[in-house]
Write a protein that holds these residues in place. Structure first.
Motif, short mmCIF file in Angstrom:
data_model
loop_
_atom_site.label_atom_id
_atom_site.label_comp_id
_atom_site.label_asym_id
_atom_site.label_seq_id
_atom_site.Cartn_x
_atom_site.Cartn_y
_atom_site.Cartn_z
N ASP A 1 1.10 -1.26 0.15
CA ASP A 1 0.09 -0.07 0.04
C ASP A 1 1.13 1.36 0.13
O ASP A 1 0.88 2.44 -0.30
CB ASP A 1 -1.28 0.57 1.51
CG ASP A 1 -1.91 1.32 1.35
OD1 ASP A 1 -2.64 1.98 0.12
OD2 ASP A 1 -1.39 1.73 2.44
N LYS A 2 1.87 1.08 0.93
CA LYS A 2 3.24 2.83 0.93
C LYS A 2 3.95 2.37 -0.58
O LYS A 2 4.04 3.59 -0.66
CB LYS A 2 3.51 2.67 2.18
CG LYS A 2 3.21 2.61 3.03
CD LYS A 2 3.84 1.94 4.70
CE LYS A 2 2.47 1.87 5.67
NZ LYS A 2 1.46 3.53 6.10
N SER A 3 4.24 1.35 -0.70
CA SER A 3 5.03 1.20 -2.14
C SER A 3 4.60 -0.23 -2.81
O SER A 3 4.94 -0.67 -2.71
CB SER A 3 6.63 1.17 -1.34
OG SER A 3 7.28 1.02 -2.50
N SER B 1 6.57 6.03 -4.83
CA SER B 1 6.61 6.23 -3.90
C SER B 1 7.16 7.45 -3.21
O SER B 1 7.81 7.14 -3.77
CB SER B 1 6.77 4.60 -3.03
OG SER B 1 6.25 4.64 -1.95
N ASP B 2 6.70 7.85 -2.26
CA ASP B 2 7.36 8.45 -1.28
C ASP B 2 8.42 8.23 -0.30
O ASP B 2 9.43 8.60 -0.52
CB ASP B 2 6.91 9.43 -1.12
CG ASP B 2 6.31 10.39 -1.88
OD1 ASP B 2 6.40 10.74 -2.79
OD2 ASP B 2 4.77 11.75 -1.33
N TYR B 3 8.04 6.50 -0.29
CA TYR B 3 8.43 6.25 0.87
C TYR B 3 9.96 5.52 -0.44
O TYR B 3 10.73 4.86 -0.90
CB TYR B 3 7.65 4.77 1.06
CG TYR B 3 7.40 4.80 1.72
CD1 TYR B 3 6.89 4.08 3.20
CD2 TYR B 3 6.08 5.56 1.45
CE1 TYR B 3 6.31 4.77 4.41
CE2 TYR B 3 5.28 5.69 2.22
CZ TYR B 3 5.19 6.02 4.13
OH TYR B 3 4.34 5.68 4.74
N ALA B 4 11.74 5.76 0.31
CA ALA B 4 12.55 5.39 0.18
C ALA B 4 13.07 3.37 0.15
O ALA B 4 11.65 2.86 0.58
CB ALA B 4 14.19 5.88 0.57
N ILE B 5 13.55 2.50 -0.50
CA ILE B 5 14.02 0.68 -0.31
C ILE B 5 15.78 1.15 0.02
O ILE B 5 16.07 1.24 -0.19
CB ILE B 5 13.93 0.05 -1.41
CG1 ILE B 5 12.23 0.54 -1.80
CG2 ILE B 5 14.11 -1.38 -0.94
CD1 ILE B 5 12.35 -0.34 -3.51
N LEU B 6 15.61 0.58 1.64
CA LEU B 6 16.94 -0.57 1.89
C LEU B 6 17.36 -1.84 1.27
O LEU B 6 15.82 -2.44 1.44
CB LEU B 6 17.14 0.00 3.21
CG LEU B 6 18.62 -0.95 3.90
CD1 LEU B 6 19.80 -0.92 3.11
CD2 LEU B 6 18.13 -0.92 5.58
#
Length: 551
Positions: free
Chosen positions: A147-149, A264-269
């Protein structure tokens, strides 16, 4: 910032501290020293943050990798790194809120055990951070994470959410420099140190050459502080040829993909790669930056560039974490930087500490600020100026922890609405001006009242307007088209083709403001477009992209 006035000051005044290198540590040191009341000169052989400090991953962080290594190896030095980084995170954001903000980061995991492992580690990360303004992380179910990414792979079991900071590194360094100038420092870019003058072996003057005019002068100072990052050994050896090298340069690169890669505004590690590193995929403007690599780098005379095997490595690393696999044809640009790792007995660059050290060479008197990372620039600067104060026998406490940088005080993004109401500029332009110049955005917009043509966008796909170029020349010491397109704007990082197309427009605006000859204007355009075409070719991208960049 008035370059000519400051150049004259370099010739006429005697300074307490002359700082060589205007990246994060040098600009931070200049501001710290100026706020303490010292007479300060700050020079750089290129533009402000023209090298390493403008080519970071754009993260303000304690270092998740350092925390893992600290626990696995019971390494207190790495734990100290994390604690210092997390403490400084909030200060970096607080002092320039227009240029830095919290960033949500998701770590996809592929088993319950992996999720638990990451959750425990990141909970400890939050615990060390203490009660700061950052939201706390948590373990998300697959559906919550998607939902976030939405572009994450459906193969993941779940994802762990945590927060770090994101910032515009080049403009942050520029804000430090600008703030140092306003605090009284004599700040000049494109000034190279080619030698030193001595009395009884101690440095008393620096031989400095203006890279734009060729004029050479002597800068007088009581203390010379070397803040040249990966190039620190060159200055150390210029001051004292008998010194042993201390810096082991390491190259890190990023590739740039379309925003749709994440949606998305969420980054990924990505917590583990085939060679034991971590990689981030980070939304930045309308693009996604993926990086970084970590390899020894020896030829410091060459600008670090993106190479085909590095493109392949980063694409291969990010693909398992995404539902739609990015291809080489999706890569729109890239950038490389050189880390200033301090030499130690550790076997490879990914395990070298990035903590800092203030070295005093008693034979020459040179101070050198070695190592470090962006997040802790303020502590590095504070340590360096504390030591300089001891040498000057005039110690004064530092004042940078709560000092707003240029553009930061009273900043509120919602003020873009007042900007729009007053100057009738488009919404995206007003928001861009607020995020780029903070409380100085009105000074940029005011130029459109004097010359309405400066309100026009240079291209429909970006919020850049002509007034910004004029402001950057008059107030931010931009003197080349690359100063504008690569650092005051960050377009070179994200889109080589568009950068090449906008180069003539930027050159025309600068030529009128700086009274360039037609020969100089043409030279600026041709040299920069040729450089961009070279970047495309060296990265092994398509011939179509190379042709567009050249045009």
């Amino acid at each position: 910032m008035d370059r000519q006035k400051n150049w004259e000051r370099l010739q006429q005044e005697t300074f307490d501290i002359c700082i060589i290198g205007a990246g994060a540590s040098g600009a931070g040191s200049a501001l710290d020293a100026a706020l303490r009341g010292y007479r300060v000169a700050l020079i750089d052989r290129g533009d402000f943050s023209g090298e390493t400090s403008s080519r970071s991953t754009k993260l303000i962080h304690g270092g998740v990798r350092y925390l893992e290594q600290a626990i696995k190896k019971l390494d207190l030095a790495q734990l100290r790194q994390v604690r210092h980084g997390l403490a400084e995170r909030r200060t970096v954001i607080r002092n320039a809120p227009h240029l830095a903000h919290p960033l949500a980061i998701l770590t996809p995991v592929f088993s319950w055990f992996e999720g638990m492992y990451m959750t425990v580690g990141l909970t400890l990360y939050d615990f060390i951070a203490g009660h700061d303004a950052f939201p706390k992380g948590r373990w998300l179910k697959q559906a919550e994470a998607l939902d976030k990414s939405p572009m994450l792979t459906r193969q993941m079991h779940s994802a762990v959410l945590y927060y770090d900071g994101q910032f515009n590194d080049a403009r942050y360094a520029l804000a430090l420099t600008h703030s140092a100038d306003e605090a009284g420092a004599a700040v000049v870019n494109y000034v190279a140190v080619t030698g030193f003058g001595r009395e009884n072996g101690q440095l008393k003057t620096a031989v400095a050459t203006d890279q734009l005019t060729g004029e050479t002068i002597s800068i007088r100072a009581s203390v010379f502080l070397n803040c040249t990052g990966p190039y620190a050994d060159a200055v150390r050896l210029l001051a004292n040829p008998g010194l042993e090298p201390r810096i082991r340069p390491s190259k890190g690169v990023h590739i740039v993909l379309p925003r749709e890669t994440l949606q998305s505004d969420y980054a990924i590690l990505i917590p583990k790669t085939k060679d034991g590193r971590v990689v981030f995929a980070i939304p930045f403007g309308d693009k996604v930056f993926v990086g970084t690599t970590d390899n020894d780098y020896s030829d410091l005379t060459e600008e670090p560039v993106l190479e085909p095997d590095e493109v392949d490595y980063l694409l291969e690393t990010v693909r398992p974490y995404l539902a739609k696999m990015p291809e080489r044809s999706d890569v729109q640009a890239g950038f490389g930087g050189i880390r200033p790792l301090i030499v130690s007995s550790r076997a490879d660059t990914k395990t070298l500490l990035r903590d800092h050290e203030v070295e005093h060479d008693s034979e020459s008197g040179l101070l050198s600020l070695l190592g470090g990372k962006w997040t802790t620039y303020r502590l590095m600067a504070q340590d360096a100026i504390d030591r300089a104060g001891e040498l000057l026998k005039k110690t004064v406490p530092g004042r940078t922890e709560t000092h707003y940088l240029v553009g930061g005080e009273g900043y509120n993004l919602d003020d873009w609405k007042q900007l729009q109401s007053k100057y009738k500029l488009p919404e995206d332009v007003c928001q861009h001006l607020m995020r780029t110049y903070g409380n100085r955005a009105g000074k940029v917009a005011q130029l459109t009242k004097v010359q309405p043509v400066l309100a026009e966008k240079l291209t429909e796909s970006q919020p850049f307007i002509g007034a910004e170029v004029i402001y950057q020349v008059r107030e931010e010491m931009a003197v080349t088209v690359r100063d504008v397109l690569a650092r005051r704007w960050r377009l070179e990082l994200s889109n080589w083709q568009l950068t090449a197309r906008l180069t003539p427009q930027v050159a025309d605006l600068m030529a009128a403001e700086l009274s360039w000859s037609e020969t100089h204007r043409t030279s600026q355009i041709n040299a920069y477009q040729s450089l961009l075409a070279t970047f495309t070719k060296q990265a092994g991208l398509t011939s179509e992209q190379s042709t567009l960049a050249a045009n």
